[in-house]
Motif scaffolding. Sequence first.
Motif, PDB file in Angstrom:
ATOM      1  N   ALA A   1       0.836  -1.198   0.000  1.00  0.00           N
ATOM      2  CA  ALA A   1       0.000   0.000   0.000  1.00  0.00           C
ATOM      3  C   ALA A   1       0.872   1.248   0.000  1.00  0.00           C
ATOM      4  O   ALA A   1       1.942   1.286   0.610  1.00  0.00           O
ATOM      5  CB  ALA A   1      -0.922   0.005   1.219  1.00  0.00           C
ATOM      6  N   VAL A   2       0.409   2.258  -0.709  1.00  0.00           N
ATOM      7  CA  VAL A   2       1.091   3.540  -0.775  1.00  0.00           C
ATOM      8  C   VAL A   2       0.156   4.600  -0.226  1.00  0.00           C
ATOM      9  O   VAL A   2      -1.034   4.611  -0.533  1.00  0.00           O
ATOM     10  CB  VAL A   2       1.500   3.881  -2.230  1.00  0.00           C
ATOM     11  N   SER A   3       0.677   5.472   0.590  1.00  0.00           N
ATOM     12  CA  SER A   3      -0.145   6.523   1.175  1.00  0.00           C
ATOM     13  C   SER A   3      -0.738   7.404   0.081  1.00  0.00           C
ATOM     14  O   SER A   3      -0.021   7.810  -0.842  1.00  0.00           O
ATOM     15  CB  SER A   3       0.692   7.388   2.122  1.00  0.00           C
ATOM     16  N   PRO A   4      -2.028   7.700   0.144  1.00  0.00           N
ATOM     17  CA  PRO A   4      -2.629   8.598  -0.852  1.00  0.00           C
ATOM     18  C   PRO A   4      -2.037  10.002  -0.729  1.00  0.00           C
ATOM     19  O   PRO A   4      -2.074  10.623   0.336  1.00  0.00           O
ATOM     20  CB  PRO A   4      -4.120   8.598  -0.482  1.00  0.00           C
ATOM     21  N   THR A   5      -1.480  10.481  -1.791  1.00  0.00           N
ATOM     22  CA  THR A   5      -0.824  11.785  -1.792  1.00  0.00           C
ATOM     23  C   THR A   5      -1.103  12.512  -3.098  1.00  0.00           C
ATOM     24  O   THR A   5      -1.603  11.933  -4.065  1.00  0.00           O
ATOM     25  CB  THR A   5       0.699  11.658  -1.615  1.00  0.00           C
ATOM     26  N   VAL A   6      -0.750  13.783  -3.106  1.00  0.00           N
ATOM     27  CA  VAL A   6      -0.817  14.606  -4.313  1.00  0.00           C
ATOM     28  C   VAL A   6       0.624  14.857  -4.772  1.00  0.00           C
ATOM     29  O   VAL A   6       1.395  15.507  -4.058  1.00  0.00           O
ATOM     30  CB  VAL A   6      -1.528  15.938  -4.038  1.00  0.00           C
ATOM     31  N   PRO A   7       1.032  14.339  -5.921  1.00  0.00           N
ATOM     32  CA  PRO A   7       2.418  14.541  -6.358  1.00  0.00           C
ATOM     33  C   PRO A   7       2.689  15.999  -6.690  1.00  0.00           C
ATOM     34  O   PRO A   7       1.823  16.720  -7.193  1.00  0.00           O
ATOM     35  CB  PRO A   7       2.526  13.642  -7.603  1.00  0.00           C
ATOM     36  N   VAL A   8       3.902  16.421  -6.414  1.00  0.00           N
ATOM     37  CA  VAL A   8       4.342  17.783  -6.712  1.00  0.00           C
ATOM     38  C   VAL A   8       5.495  17.684  -7.706  1.00  0.00           C
ATOM     39  O   VAL A   8       6.579  17.200  -7.359  1.00  0.00           O
ATOM     40  CB  VAL A   8       4.781  18.521  -5.438  1.00  0.00           C
ATOM     41  N   ALA A   9       5.248  18.105  -8.928  1.00  0.00           N
ATOM     42  CA  ALA A   9       6.292  18.055  -9.944  1.00  0.00           C
ATOM     43  C   ALA A   9       7.338  19.140  -9.687  1.00  0.00           C
ATOM     44  O   ALA A   9       7.032  20.187  -9.110  1.00  0.00           O
ATOM     45  CB  ALA A   9       5.685  18.237 -11.333  1.00  0.00           C
ATOM     46  N   GLU A  10       8.554  18.887 -10.130  1.00  0.00           N
ATOM     47  CA  GLU A  10       9.623  19.851  -9.871  1.00  0.00           C
ATOM     48  C   GLU A  10       9.369  21.175 -10.575  1.00  0.00           C
ATOM     49  O   GLU A  10       9.684  22.241 -10.028  1.00  0.00           O
ATOM     50  CB  GLU A  10      10.964  19.267 -10.301  1.00  0.00           C
ATOM     51  N   GLU A  11       8.779  21.124 -11.773  1.00  0.00           N
ATOM     52  CA  GLU A  11       8.489  22.382 -12.457  1.00  0.00           C
ATOM     53  C   GLU A  11       7.392  23.173 -11.754  1.00  0.00           C
ATOM     54  O   GLU A  11       7.258  24.386 -11.971  1.00  0.00           O
ATOM     55  CB  GLU A  11       8.081  22.120 -13.907  1.00  0.00           C
ATOM     56  N   GLY A  12       6.590  22.516 -10.918  1.00  0.00           N
ATOM     57  CA  GLY A  12       5.557  23.218 -10.177  1.00  0.00           C
ATOM     58  C   GLY A  12       6.009  23.725  -8.830  1.00  0.00           C
ATOM     59  O   GLY A  12       5.271  24.487  -8.181  1.00  0.00           O
ATOM     60  N   ALA A  13       7.205  23.337  -8.377  1.00  0.00           N
ATOM     61  CA  ALA A  13       7.728  23.791  -7.087  1.00  0.00           C
ATOM     62  C   ALA A  13       9.257  23.761  -7.119  1.00  0.00           C
ATOM     63  O   ALA A  13       9.889  23.055  -6.330  1.00  0.00           O
ATOM     64  CB  ALA A  13       7.194  22.933  -5.951  1.00  0.00           C
ATOM     65  N   PRO A  14       9.889  24.529  -8.004  1.00  0.00           N
ATOM     66  CA  PRO A  14      11.360  24.483  -8.071  1.00  0.00           C
ATOM     67  C   PRO A  14      12.023  24.969  -6.790  1.00  0.00           C
ATOM     68  O   PRO A  14      13.061  24.434  -6.393  1.00  0.00           O
ATOM     69  CB  PRO A  14      11.673  25.402  -9.255  1.00  0.00           C
ATOM     70  N   ASP A  15      11.436  25.963  -6.121  1.00  0.00           N
ATOM     71  CA  ASP A  15      12.036  26.455  -4.877  1.00  0.00           C
ATOM     72  C   ASP A  15      11.964  25.400  -3.779  1.00  0.00           C
ATOM     73  O   ASP A  15      12.899  25.271  -2.972  1.00  0.00           O
ATOM     74  CB  ASP A  15      11.321  27.727  -4.421  1.00  0.00           C
ATOM     75  N   LEU A  16      10.872  24.640  -3.717  1.00  0.00           N
ATOM     76  CA  LEU A  16      10.751  23.594  -2.712  1.00  0.00           C
ATOM     77  C   LEU A  16      11.754  22.477  -2.959  1.00  0.00           C
ATOM     78  O   LEU A  16      12.400  21.981  -2.026  1.00  0.00           O
ATOM     79  CB  LEU A  16       9.326  23.043  -2.705  1.00  0.00           C
ATOM     80  N   TYR A  17      11.900  22.069  -4.203  1.00  0.00           N
ATOM     81  CA  TYR A  17      12.898  21.046  -4.533  1.00  0.00           C
ATOM     82  C   TYR A  17      14.305  21.551  -4.233  1.00  0.00           C
ATOM     83  O   TYR A  17      15.162  20.787  -3.748  1.00  0.00           O
ATOM     84  CB  TYR A  17      12.777  20.654  -6.001  1.00  0.00           C
ATOM     85  N   ARG A  18      14.556  22.824  -4.503  1.00  0.00           N
ATOM     86  CA  ARG A  18      15.879  23.384  -4.220  1.00  0.00           C
ATOM     87  C   ARG A  18      16.145  23.396  -2.725  1.00  0.00           C
ATOM     88  O   ARG A  18      17.257  23.082  -2.282  1.00  0.00           O
ATOM     89  CB  ARG A  18      15.967  24.799  -4.790  1.00  0.00           C
TER      90      ARG A  18
END
Length: 551
Positions: A88-105
């Motif tokens: 089982a995988v926890s239900p989540t909303v994926p965040v793409a890197e192009e949609g949150a570059p500052d968060l990935y950084r």
Amino acid sequence: MSGIDVGEELGARAAQARALALLRIRSRALAVVITPAAVAVVLFAAGAQGHLGGPVWDGVRWAVLGVAVVVLLVAAAVAVSVARARPAVSPTVPVAEEGAPDLYRLVRDLADRLGVPAPSAIALTPDCDSWLEDRTHRSHRGGAGREARNTAPVLVIGSPFLWWMRVAELRAVLAPVVAGTDSSAHPDIAAARRFVRGLDAAVADGAAPGRGVLRTVPAAFTGWVARLLLRACREHAAEMERCVAATASMRAQGVDYALRIAAQEQVGLAYAGWDRLLTRVALPAWRMGRWPSRLDAGVVSALTELSRRDRLADGFTSRLGERPACDLLEEPGIADEATSLLAARLFHGGPAESGPDWAPVDWQQYPDEVVDRKWRTEAARLHRVLDAMGVPPASAVDPAVPTLARVMEHLAGPGEPGEELAAGIGAAVARDDAQAPAPGPAQQTASAAGADPLDLWGPDPLPLFPLQPPRTGTELLADHVAAMVCCAAVDTAGAAPGLDWLDGPALLVDGERRADLAVPVLSLVEDGDPDPLRSWLAEVGVRSDKPVRLV
């Protein structure tokens, strides 16, 4: 070497030792499986060399060979079932890197400072928690190559953190979580985790209903074997994860440690505000077929209101002048809407897509779309039950006009009219819930498209995490009577529906919230005493004999 470094090294070695203990359990299980085959090989080798001859030993050799073949076939079937079982995988909303570059950084810089691998991706969850999640199983990635197996885990972040915390606070809170990627990259720990997760998935797969007999029996046997192995693994797995967490915490002490102590207070505050927002504000909307589309923004308002009321939380709102962590997202509104819909599905069981009976609602529309509709729907249900019970109207002039006086006169009557009315209300609510559209078709549509975050969770019915236990008939009756009083106040006294961020639907009289309605309503419902409610109505200026508009 500092004390922190020594503790970190000891924690890492302890985690590795527990991982090796788990792998030894797997090796022992394999040894038990191949033992009959090994005995058969020894017997046939001895016979070929002229030892252990005679018809008796020939019979023993072939009997052991038969047992070995059966054991190997059963073990192979169990191994295939465990390998194919989908964790089982926890239900989540994926965040793409192009949609949150500052968060990935921010996360990558944090991983560099900690000296650990960066997470492979980031996802949001409608919960006040953050963790790393392994999604390298073939069913999660569409393949089972070595490259996928060596992929770093996904960083799951609680969406309320992004809206309530400031950027520095979020970095401090995520430091021990991101530090856990180092242990995830260790081959022994990764293999042990895959082994335990596979067993856990096999147990869940064996307990899943809806199969025929030909599939249920093998799956149940596989689940039984997996449970035996899990019992042997339980202590080692728990200690391994504890050591991994301790090691990550020690490693993260060199990064914003002082700020993390202060940020932990914000974690507890966010959890309290999120729980109140879901149970008091969002749940009434979900029951009305509306889902608030800005839950994460609402938690900021809820916590701000909590800071205003509670002296213990005083001063927390002074942080709001700093940059919020949600600014790390390119489009925070879209992420908020996605996590809000996921929260509605997890905690209430709503459909995967919007529709006429399941529509998003903005906070500005909440009083009219949710509060007023909720009151008038419950008031209409209350009068329908009274009609079914044959309760006479309070007004002989127009029997079809619903009034508050009818309800009060019935509950204040002789005997115990409240119990019968409470039972009728409970039955009516159950019928209405049963007639509500099921979330199945919409969920299946989204799953077929491959975009449903619940697709990898499993076959468990929605909601996965109900917020409240079923309400009793008395509680439902009190809610319906209070709704009738609020409708009368709106229609005859100029009151208005409102939203309280901590308590949900509220009655506004002259722009101020009246929070003193519950006590007189309970006096009427439980004791049959209408005097406290009559006094309250007279104070507010409500006419109980005037007609009330229903849905």
